[in-house]
Design an enzyme around this catalytic site. Structure first.
Site, PDB file in Angstrom:
ATOM      1  CB  CYS A 117       0.396   1.298  22.761  1.00 28.94           C
ATOM      2  SG  CYS A 117       2.036   0.183  22.833  1.00 28.94           S
ATOM      3  CB  SER A 134       9.660   3.837  23.637  1.00 29.46           C
ATOM      4  OG  SER A 134       9.218   5.113  23.292  1.00 29.46           O
TER       5      SER A 134
END
Length: 657
Positions: free
Chosen positions: A18, A68
């Site tokens: 991200c 994650s």
């Protein structure tokens, strides 16, 4: 080739990250830049606190921060993948999610015998690129900004999703090219690129006029954004070569007799499929929920896959500025557990510097603030949320889309007559009924419509900006977009414009930045290529019809959403800044920002003070204009002056401002 991180990620694989940052050098100096890039990447640890690290070879450095979501135990950064004869040919950093990754992996395995070592979606991207080339991005159904480095051909391929859900900034200087998810990280690298950090005055004028900085601009001249639906190819020592792979089209197909229900069923089916794919995760997925039809539809479909769905909403204590009660009723109706965050004026004002720091470039949308707080609350419970962004642009949800119908009689008049009507409207006093209708009817669509957010007219724009230039108006942004839609119906042209302006400049920026600020991933099932394919074929009377907006969507959702929201007016997350800026909540706060800001060379502060006084005294509602200037002043204080230092803190990791 070397790796530098806490665990030593050589040879591991990746699913998604991200926050990505990279530098492609022109002279094989990447190893010397690795530490600098790793340090810069710390400023976006909020985007991926689970697994930071760096990877480099002679020409390229990747830094990454992973949140994650899928294949948590096995998919790491960076991905090293290749065919059997060169199993580590490619390296990938990836921000986002590919929702059809299982289907892509299966297709590649069947067609070309592709082999995979993880269960994640990252390998699907690289394998697709290897076998299908750059056009592989057209087959990806998801949100993404990624970079693939080919260690054999020594070429970098970077791409961004069709709608611009995930950001990607880029800067090219004499020594190389930097690219990253957040502009603040690239600011740290400008010196090594031999670039300056000058303010872009043209972009500033666009921001004040539009309330956001339009792509591909940023407020720093030497940093641009890779546009939505675009990929770029970069070689060491060369400038990026960009290519647009997705341009939204609206191939309207009128309904055949008796086919209306079949089309509504098609809309419902494609939404069900999109939500099902957006629910793919190895962590809990929640959903934002306002009082409107869009988020309610997403939540109602999501709970079919997760009976323990948690929904989240926010609001204020002031009457008329909260959808908390309606959202709670919707959550009860669909059987979801519901969490509410009420935002108080004091915490609202206190959070502004932090929010602007996360934004990178200013966005003058007050809805950023409640979105930030509801994301912060949601992160206590889940790691991923669904939301309803994009439905208005795809299905015709903005009230302004009705305007071409009311102005249709003017379109039949000669241009000279319309100009005369415009001159007449100029002589009518402000506040007289019909003045606005005559004024807007005198203009063409291209002249009168350039998005949802204009608050400064030309006179006020000239009054507030020291370096105002009439040639830098909104037409810089809108003219090329309108040129691509000649011959379309006016509503489709407005939708097309909003996809390239308001959606990716405001809606998706605040959605990404405010959720990522809280290490929360936001997914938007409406902004899916398959959903767009269905929505784009709707004729006008299935968008604006029977006195409502999104007519076809509402019909499609009749058996999905509770009746109390089916025909409810759009409200979203409204913010009472009109009242607060005139009262004790925010007036003194605003006045203090104006007085302390070192922007006198850019902004006519006397005019801003006048606007604030007029607003306090009830002469005119200047709230959005004042807010636009205030947010820029805070931005300038953070990124230019250094006089404002946001209090950024996260329990799991330190953040370097």
């Amino acid at each position: 080739m070397a790796v530098a991180d806490d665990e030593g990620t050589r040879g591991k694989d990746v699913t998604q990250v991200c926050g990505l940052l990279g530098v492609l050098t022109k002279d094989s100096s990447a190893p010397g830049a690795a530490e600098l890039v790793a340090t810069a990447a710390e400023r976006m640890r909020h985007r991926g606190p689970d697994e930071p690290g760096t990877w480099f070879d002679d020409d390229l450095v990747f830094a990454f921060n992973r949140l994650s979501i899928i294949d948590i135990d096995h998919s790491h950064q960076p991905l090293r993948w290749g065919p059997p004869e060169a199993p580590e040919r490619y390296a990938l950093t990836f921000n986002g999610e590919i929702y059809n990754y299982l289907e892509i992996r299966e297709q590649l395995a069947d067609e070309v015998g592709a082999q995979f070592r993880t269960q994640g979606d990252g390998e699907a991207i690289v394998a697709a690129y290897h076998h299908w080339g750059p056009d592989s991005v057209r087959r990806l159904r998801g949100m993404f900004a990624f970079a693939i480095w080919d260690t054999v051909e020594r070429v970098l391929f970077i791409a961004r999703d069709p709608f611009g859900i995930k950001p990607l900034f880029i800067a090219t200087g004499p020594t190389g090219t930097a690219f990253g998810s957040e502009k603040k990280t690239i600011l740290d690298l400008l010196e090594t690129l031999e670039l300056g950090d000058e303010l872009d005055h043209r972009a500033l004028e666009h921001y004040v006029e539009l309330q956001y900085v339009p792509e591909p601009e940023s407020l720093h001249t030497n940093i641009r954004r890779l546009e939505s639906g675009t990929y770029a190819v970069v070689r060491p020592g060369a400038r990026p070569h960009t290519h647009r792979y997705f341009t939204p089209q609206f191939p309207v197909r009128p309904f055949a007799a008796g086919s209306e229900q079949a089309r509504y069923d098609e809309i419902a089916d494609v939404l069900r499929d999109s939500v099902a794919k957006h629910m793919r995760a190895d962590v809990t997925v929640g959903s934002f929920l306002s009082g409107g039809i869009d988020s309610t539809a997403i939540a109602a479909l999501a709970i079919q896959h997760n009976p323990d769905l948690i929904t989240f909403t926010t609001g204020f204590r002031r009457d008329g500025y909260s959808e908390i009660d309606v959202a709670a009723e919707s959550a009860e109706a669909i059987g979801a557990r519901h969490v509410v965050k009420v935002v108080e004026p004091e915490e609202f004002a206190a959070a502004i510097p932090e929010i602007v720091w996360y934004l990178d470039d200013p966005v003058a949308d007050p809805a950023l603030v409640p979105l930030y707080f509801v994301a912060k609350e949601a992160r206590k419970h889940v790691k991923v949320v669904l939301s309803g962004e994009g439905a208005d642009e795809l299905f015709g949800g903005y009230t302004i889309y009705k305007e071409p119908l009311s102005l249709a009689p003017f379109d039949k008049l000669p241009t000279s007559v319309r100009r005369g009507i415009g001159a007449l409207s100029d002589r009518i006093p402000e506040g007289v009924r019909g003045k606005s209708l005559l004024h807007r009817g005198s203009m063409t669509l291209e002249e009168r419509y350039y998005g949802n957010a204009r608050s400064f007219d030309d006179a006020r724009l000239q009054a507030v900006l020291r370096d105002y230039r009439p040639e830098w108006t909104h037409t810089d942004v809108t003219a090329p977009i309108y040129a691509r839609s000649r011959g379309w119906d006016p509503v489709a042209r407005m939708q097309h414009l909003d996809l390239f302006t308001w959606l990716r400049g405001d809606i998706l920026v605040k959605a990404d930045k405010m959720t990522m600020a809280n290490s929360l991933e936001l997914r938007v099932p409406f902004l899916d290529p398959e959903v767009f394919s269905v929505a784009s074929r709707l004729p006008v009377d299935q968008k604006i019809s029977h006195g409502t907006t999104k007519y076809a969507l509402r019909r499609a959702l009749e058996q999905i959403v509770p009746p109390h929201v089916l025909h409810r007016k759009k409200l979203g997350f409204p913010v009472p800044i009109r009242h607060w800026l005139a009262g004790p909540e925010l007036y003194d706060w605003a006045h203090d920002i104006i007085e302390k800001s070192q922007t006198d060379h850019l902004i006519n502060k006397a005019f801003v003070r006048q606007m604030l006084t007029e607003h306090r005294d009830g002469v005119v509602d200047n709230s959005r204009r004042i807010w636009t200037v205030l947010i820029f002043m805070v931005w300038h204080g953070i990124f230019v002056e250094g006089s404002i230092v946001p209090q950024i803190s996260h329990e799991r990791y330190p953040v370097r401002i």
